[in-house]
Design an enzyme around this catalytic site. Structure first.
Site, PDB file in Angstrom:
ATOM      1  N   ASP A 213       0.794  -1.254   0.000  1.00 44.40           N
ATOM      2  CA  ASP A 213       0.000   0.000   0.000  1.00 44.40           C
ATOM      3  C   ASP A 213       0.816   1.289   0.000  1.00 44.40           C
ATOM      4  O   ASP A 213       0.229   2.371  -0.073  1.00 44.40           O
ATOM      5  CB  ASP A 213      -0.953   0.078   1.211  1.00 44.40           C
ATOM      6  CG  ASP A 213      -2.064  -0.947   1.137  1.00 44.40           C
ATOM      7  OD1 ASP A 213      -2.166  -1.647   0.121  1.00 44.40           O
ATOM      8  OD2 ASP A 213      -2.824  -1.035   2.116  1.00 44.40           O
ATOM      9  N   ASP A 433      -8.087  -7.646   9.437  1.00 40.80           N
ATOM     10  CA  ASP A 433      -7.618  -6.443   8.735  1.00 40.80           C
ATOM     11  C   ASP A 433      -7.685  -5.212   9.622  1.00 40.80           C
ATOM     12  O   ASP A 433      -7.087  -4.182   9.291  1.00 40.80           O
ATOM     13  CB  ASP A 433      -8.491  -6.175   7.504  1.00 40.80           C
ATOM     14  CG  ASP A 433      -8.372  -7.265   6.461  1.00 40.80           C
ATOM     15  OD1 ASP A 433      -7.241  -7.683   6.166  1.00 40.80           O
ATOM     16  OD2 ASP A 433      -9.415  -7.708   5.954  1.00 40.80           O
TER      17      ASP A 433
END
Ligand code: BGC
Length: 495
Positions: A213, A433
């Site tokens: 990311d 997550d």
């Protein structure tokens, strides 16, 4: 009295290297003394054994059997084009035990998943998590036990300062404004590189996944997020990624794959070429230039489908392109296979190596179960058609946290298609997550409302519900309910 230790039958590469003859006197008879064994380098690939006899006049002798961890033929590291080809994958005992303890989990507990170095302390490990060295030693043992095949171990490098700058769930421990770049180098990358460079691990194929990311956040999120703007500057993501590449690529048997988000992040024109340019510019600034990168990975820890089987980006519904549907929203890609292929071509056109290999994280993008459409919809309305045809059952493709309805995806495999080095399981299924509510922790993790099933969203997910499962622990922690759902909805189904 004298106690001797002598090698007997078995592999003569194993010898007594110290303490072959030890003397015990009335003064030290009850202080233990050490016999050291050594295993010389050999060219075979089996873990040899040899018996040793410990003897002393007037006492009953004892026999012990020593077994070496064979390194499959050498300490001369090599670098192959595809580190997954012909190799078996490292099974992380920490993850494997948690998976095996879940009902039905034994079916997948021996699958290779990545080891995440998600903070400085992860390198040293803890009572409940193996250290990096313990993982590497265990990898050598697994390599010794797999016959002549090499072994690939995957390590995720994930601790940049200002980490996860556009979200909160995986914020990290380092901040750019608080000396984060120096700490990243000295306390994180250097020790990791030091361990991976150990000659004992020279025969392993060590795959590193570089900073999920991070660079993608510099493409889309510098306007809205001050943390991303800061990460776009000195001591930020570019410098961090370059430093990691320089240190890791310098180790012959280490392979580097840069994270390239997923189709529903970089698939739009406005993001695609800028991302290719940023990847190139970042890597060109390393000591070895484009050679410091073996490949790229897409879909790390995300849920985007590998393939949408019931339509393509060129499908027209009653004269209207599916690109115009709310779900596709003018994206140029509808799945990871098409996105990764196009990305690879664009990266090579930009100047990356012809041999560039793509990876796709397929750990949680299976989308099986009863909600999976079995064929294309017959609707003539483009939105209805896409809604009824797509296998990715998320409410919105911008949803990323603990997605309800998801299933395990393709099992890891090498060379699944041209240009692809492997399908891999990087995000260990069953690890959260992000927390669905505020939970105190010492890892820098925060509460991101994208993990809250009651949140009605923001512009990043088209103001939709998040589709997150309730009662989730902080990111990285075991989330039993999610693991069970992934197992239930696996696609391909578990046999
Ligand atoms: C978390 C890490 C964790 C990783 C794998 C990330 O989202 O921030 O702490 O190790 O997922 O589960």
């Amino acid at each position: 009295m004298t106690v001797t230790s002598t090698g007997g039958s078995g592999d003569t590469n194993l010898t007594v290297s110290a303490g072959a003859s030890l003397t015990f006197t009335p003064d030290n008879w009850n202080t233990p003394q050490t016999v050291t064994l050594a295993a010389a380098q050999d060219s075979d690939t089996t873990a040899g054994t040899r018996t040793f006899t410990v003897a002393s006049t007037g006492l009953t002798s004892r026999t012990v059997t020593a077994t070496e961890a064979d390194d499959d033929g050498g300490t001369n590291p090599v670098h192959v084009e595809n580190p997954y080809a012909g190799a078996t994958g490292y099974v992380n005992p920490d993850w494997s035990a948690k998976a095996a303890a879940e009902p039905g989990g034994a079916a997948v507990a021996n699958i290779s998943t990545a080891v995440w170095m998600d903070r400085i302390a992860a390198i040293g490990g803890s009572a409940s998590a193996m250290s990096l060295r313990e993982h590497m030693d265990e990898a050598v043992a697994q390599d010794a036990a797999n016959g002549t095949a090499p072994l690939t171990i995957q390590v995720v490098i994930y601790n940049l300062p200002n980490r996860d700058c556009s979200a909160l769930a995986s914020n990290g421990e380092l901040r750019i404004a608080q000396n984060g770049f120096n700490r990243y180098k000295a306390e994180y990358i250097d020790p990791i590189a030091g361990i991976l460079d150990d000659p004992q691990y020279a025969n392993l194929r060590i795959v590193t996944i570089i900073e999920p990311d991070s660079l993608p956040n510099l493409i889309t999120n510098t306007d809205q997020f001050a943390d991303c703007r800061e990460a776009d500057g000195p001591g930020g993501y570019r410098d961090g990624v370059r430093y990691a590449l320089d240190k890791l690529h310098a180790i012959t048997n280490v392979y580097t794959y840069i994270d390239a988000a997923h189709h529903a992040w970089l698939g739009w024109d406005s993001n695609f070429q800028p991302a290719v340019d940023l990847f190139y510019q970042t890597v060109a600034g390393t000591a070895a230039g484009v050679d410091s990168v073996d490949g790229f990975i897409v879909n790390t820890a995300n849920y985007s489908a590998l393939r949408e089987p019931h339509f393509t980006i060129n499908t027209m519904v009653n004269g209207t392109t599916v690109r115009q549907s709310e779900w596709v929203d003018w994206n140029y890609y509808i799945d990871e296979a098409s996105f990764a292929t196009a990305l690879r071509n664009a990266l090579i056109a930009k100047g990356f190596r012809q041999g560039l290999g793509m990876l796709i994280d397929t750990s949680r993008n299976g989308w099986g179960g009863t909600a999976r459409p079995s064929g294309p919809s017959s609707s003539t309305n483009v939105n209805t058609f896409v809604e009824e045809s797509r296998v990715d059952r998320r409410i919105h493709a911008g949803n990323w946290c603990n997605q309800s309805g998801a299933g395990l995806g393709e099992r890891p495999q090498a060379s699944p298609a041209a240009g692809f080095d492997a399908y891999v399981w990087i995000k260990p299924p069953g690890e959260s997550d992000g927390a669905s509510r505020e939970i105190d922790n010492d890892q820098g993790k925060r509460f991101d409302r994208m993990c809250d099933p009651t949140y009605t969203g923001n512009e990043l997910n088209g103001n939709n519900l998040t589709g997150a499962l309730p009662d989730a622990p902080i990111s990285g922690q075991w989330f039993s309910a999610q693991f069970r759902e992934l197992l239930r909805n696996a696609y391909p189904p578990l046999s």
